[in-house]
Design a protein around this motif. Structure first.
Motif, mmCIF file in Angstrom:
data_model
loop_
_atom_site.group_PDB
_atom_site.id
_atom_site.type_symbol
_atom_site.label_atom_id
_atom_site.label_comp_id
_atom_site.label_asym_id
_atom_site.label_seq_id
_atom_site.Cartn_x
_atom_site.Cartn_y
_atom_site.Cartn_z
ATOM 1 N N CYS A 212 -36.182 12.961 43.167
ATOM 2 C CA CYS A 212 -35.451 12.998 44.442
ATOM 3 C C CYS A 212 -36.392 12.685 45.592
ATOM 4 O O CYS A 212 -37.596 12.935 45.520
ATOM 5 N N ARG A 213 -35.842 12.162 46.671
ATOM 6 C CA ARG A 213 -36.651 11.869 47.850
ATOM 7 C C ARG A 213 -35.822 12.008 49.119
ATOM 8 O O ARG A 213 -34.590 11.939 49.080
ATOM 9 N N LEU A 214 -36.516 12.193 50.234
ATOM 10 C CA LEU A 214 -35.891 12.390 51.537
ATOM 11 C C LEU A 214 -36.272 11.243 52.464
ATOM 12 O O LEU A 214 -37.390 10.731 52.402
ATOM 13 N N ILE A 215 -35.347 10.849 53.326
ATOM 14 C CA ILE A 215 -35.575 9.807 54.332
ATOM 15 C C ILE A 215 -35.144 10.360 55.684
ATOM 16 O O ILE A 215 -34.001 10.759 55.866
ATOM 17 N N GLY A 216 -36.044 10.372 56.635
ATOM 18 C CA GLY A 216 -35.706 10.866 57.964
ATOM 19 C C GLY A 216 -36.523 12.096 58.331
ATOM 20 O O GLY A 216 -37.484 12.436 57.651
ATOM 21 N N PRO A 217 -36.107 12.746 59.445
ATOM 22 C CA PRO A 217 -34.879 12.535 60.216
ATOM 23 C C PRO A 217 -34.881 11.251 61.052
ATOM 24 O O PRO A 217 -35.919 10.800 61.507
ATOM 25 N N LEU A 218 -33.666 10.722 61.224
ATOM 26 C CA LEU A 218 -33.451 9.488 61.963
ATOM 27 C C LEU A 218 -32.224 9.649 62.856
ATOM 28 O O LEU A 218 -31.318 10.420 62.533
ATOM 29 N N PRO A 219 -32.167 8.900 63.959
ATOM 30 C CA PRO A 219 -30.910 8.874 64.724
ATOM 31 C C PRO A 219 -29.804 8.239 63.887
ATOM 32 O O PRO A 219 -30.046 7.291 63.144
ATOM 33 N N SER A 220 -28.594 8.740 63.982
ATOM 34 C CA SER A 220 -27.463 8.136 63.294
ATOM 35 C C SER A 220 -27.182 6.764 63.899
ATOM 36 O O SER A 220 -27.496 6.519 65.069
ATOM 37 N N PRO A 221 -26.600 5.840 63.118
ATOM 38 C CA PRO A 221 -26.250 4.528 63.686
ATOM 39 C C PRO A 221 -25.404 4.665 64.954
ATOM 40 O O PRO A 221 -25.602 3.915 65.911
ATOM 41 N N LEU A 222 -24.418 5.580 64.946
ATOM 42 C CA LEU A 222 -23.682 5.916 66.161
ATOM 43 C C LEU A 222 -24.396 7.126 66.761
ATOM 44 O O LEU A 222 -24.129 8.269 66.417
ATOM 45 N N GLN A 223 -25.350 6.857 67.674
ATOM 46 C CA GLN A 223 -26.298 7.882 68.085
ATOM 47 C C GLN A 223 -25.680 8.964 68.965
ATOM 48 O O GLN A 223 -26.185 10.087 69.009
ATOM 49 N N ARG A 224 -24.616 8.641 69.678
ATOM 50 C CA ARG A 224 -24.022 9.624 70.570
ATOM 51 C C ARG A 224 -22.513 9.537 70.480
ATOM 52 O O ARG A 224 -21.939 8.453 70.486
ATOM 53 N N ARG A 225 -21.868 10.697 70.390
ATOM 54 C CA ARG A 225 -20.416 10.747 70.283
ATOM 55 C C ARG A 225 -19.930 12.044 70.908
ATOM 56 O O ARG A 225 -20.420 13.114 70.581
ATOM 57 N N ALA A 226 -18.952 11.920 71.809
ATOM 58 C CA ALA A 226 -18.377 13.085 72.492
ATOM 59 C C ALA A 226 -19.474 13.935 73.135
ATOM 60 O O ALA A 226 -19.490 15.156 73.013
ATOM 61 N N ASN A 227 -20.422 13.256 73.812
ATOM 62 C CA ASN A 227 -21.514 13.918 74.531
ATOM 63 C C ASN A 227 -22.445 14.703 73.625
ATOM 64 O O ASN A 227 -23.158 15.601 74.091
ATOM 65 N N LYS A 228 -22.462 14.393 72.345
ATOM 66 C CA LYS A 228 -23.397 15.025 71.414
ATOM 67 C C LYS A 228 -24.280 13.946 70.778
ATOM 68 O O LYS A 228 -23.799 12.870 70.420
ATOM 69 N N PHE A 229 -25.564 14.263 70.645
ATOM 70 C CA PHE A 229 -26.496 13.355 69.987
ATOM 71 C C PHE A 229 -26.493 13.655 68.492
ATOM 72 O O PHE A 229 -26.511 14.811 68.084
ATOM 73 N N ARG A 230 -26.497 12.590 67.695
ATOM 74 C CA ARG A 230 -26.332 12.722 66.251
ATOM 75 C C ARG A 230 -27.588 12.235 65.539
ATOM 76 O O ARG A 230 -28.074 11.137 65.793
ATOM 77 N N ASN A 231 -28.103 13.073 64.654
ATOM 78 C CA ASN A 231 -29.268 12.734 63.844
ATOM 79 C C ASN A 231 -28.946 13.017 62.383
ATOM 80 O O ASN A 231 -28.014 13.777 62.078
ATOM 81 N N GLN A 232 -29.725 12.426 61.486
ATOM 82 C CA GLN A 232 -29.415 12.615 60.080
ATOM 83 C C GLN A 232 -30.674 12.612 59.218
ATOM 84 O O GLN A 232 -31.696 12.013 59.556
ATOM 85 N N LEU A 233 -30.573 13.315 58.101
ATOM 86 C CA LEU A 233 -31.590 13.341 57.067
ATOM 87 C C LEU A 233 -30.918 12.889 55.778
ATOM 88 O O LEU A 233 -29.925 13.491 55.343
ATOM 89 N N LEU A 234 -31.408 11.809 55.192
ATOM 90 C CA LEU A 234 -30.842 11.270 53.957
ATOM 91 C C LEU A 234 -31.637 11.780 52.768
ATOM 92 O O LEU A 234 -32.873 11.836 52.809
ATOM 93 N N ALA A 235 -30.932 12.139 51.703
ATOM 94 C CA ALA A 235 -31.562 12.599 50.471
ATOM 95 C C ALA A 235 -30.994 11.799 49.308
ATOM 96 O O ALA A 235 -29.781 11.596 49.216
ATOM 97 N N MET A 236 -31.870 11.352 48.414
ATOM 98 C CA MET A 236 -31.451 10.541 47.275
ATOM 99 C C MET A 236 -31.809 11.254 45.985
ATOM 100 O O MET A 236 -32.896 11.825 45.847
ATOM 101 N N ALA A 237 -30.875 11.211 45.027
ATOM 102 C CA ALA A 237 -31.076 11.838 43.727
ATOM 103 C C ALA A 237 -30.611 10.874 42.640
ATOM 104 O O ALA A 237 -29.659 10.113 42.840
ATOM 105 N N PRO A 238 -31.252 10.895 41.462
ATOM 106 C CA PRO A 238 -30.907 9.923 40.419
ATOM 107 C C PRO A 238 -29.646 10.244 39.635
ATOM 108 O O PRO A 238 -29.105 9.361 38.973
#
Length: 275
Positions: A212-238
């Motif tokens: 397993c591995r982690l990617i991020g944290p990164l800003p979401s592609p849609l970085q802001r929505r309804a006055n909230k900033f969105r960030n994400q951490l992606l995790a991959m598993a086999p």
């Protein structure tokens, strides 16, 4: 035309500002190309023919789409202009020409499914043309005609494209061959979400299941929505088993860090949308 700014994601609706809120200049220019601007160009060139615009702004009210379909199917010459909602679920037997404007907007996507969705969309919209037995023609506007996906649209069936894209997914461990987990935050300040996800990653990394591995944290592609900033951490598993272990680990770590300053977090297994 209604002189309003409307967000199609959170439904925010405000009057068009008369001046820049930062420098107070009144010299405002509208950039970008949308269906309204395209409609203006078409009317100046093909003014003799009716032009029907189909988007979320024009198709409001119960029965609007059904009324348009009924009118178009009477067979009189016309031009249909619309967003992706025009490509699905409607039968227009008299359409012999389809044009895709600015296909590059789909070509470079932050979502790993971007090429697949573009192939689906172009296949669907191409299928609008030539349904009544007459030959159909499809024009695609792009700055990258030599891109492998554009060339594949000319030479491969959708099944062939799908098999090739599945092979690329397998090489990179992406769904459906691997599992993807999305841990997302919404917060009033982008730093709050970044710090929260960074702390979760730091705590989770020593206990990651094998492979397993982690990617991020990164800003979401849609970085802001309804006055909230969105960030994400992606995790991959086999596989599913390790994805379940990884999800439990991420939830446990997230629960150890209080969600302060209006921060909310959520977890999504194999998300359908990375936006």
């Amino acid at each position: 035309r209604q002189r309003r700014l409307r967000c199609h994601h959170c439904s925010a609706n405000v009057r068009l500002p008369q001046a820049c809120p930062a420098c107070h200049s009144t010299r405002l220019l509208t950039n970008g190309l949308g269906t309204e601007q395209t409609e203006d160009v078409l009317r100046s060139t093909f003014g003799a023919w009716p032009i029907h615009r189909v988007d979320s702004d024009s198709m409001q009210g119960k029965g609007a789409m059904q009324a348009l379909v009924a009118e178009v199917q009477q067979g009189a010459p016309c031009i249909l202009l619309g967003t992706q909602m025009l490509t699905k679920g409607h039968h227009f037997p008299g359409v012999n020409l389809v044009a895709v404007i600015d296909a590059d907007a789909l070509l470079f996507s932050a979502d790993f499914r971007g090429e697949e969705r573009m192939a689906q969309l172009l296949t669907q919209v191409a299928g609008r043309s030539g349904r009544a037995g007459d030959a159909g023609q499809v024009l695609v506007q792009t700055h990258y005609p030599d891109h492998p996906l554009m060339q594949a649209m000319l030479t491969e069936s959708y099944a062939e494209q799908a098999r090739r894209l599945l092979q690329v997914r397998q090489e990179h461990g992406m769904p459906p061959h691997g599992r993807l987990i999305l841990l997302r935050t919404d917060s009033p300040a982008t730093e709050t979400g970044e710090q929260f996800l960074g702390a979760v990653r730091q705590q989770a990394e020593p206990g990651l299941p094998p492979g397993c591995r982690l990617i991020g944290p990164l800003p979401s592609p849609l970085q802001r929505r309804a006055n909230k900033f969105r960030n994400q951490l992606l995790a991959m598993a086999p596989d599913v088993r390790r994805a379940q272990q990884l999800a439990r680990l991420l939830v446990h770590c997230a629960e150890q860090h209080p969600a302060r300053q209006g921060l909310n977090w959520s977890i999504d297994i194999d998300p359908l949308d990375l936006g």
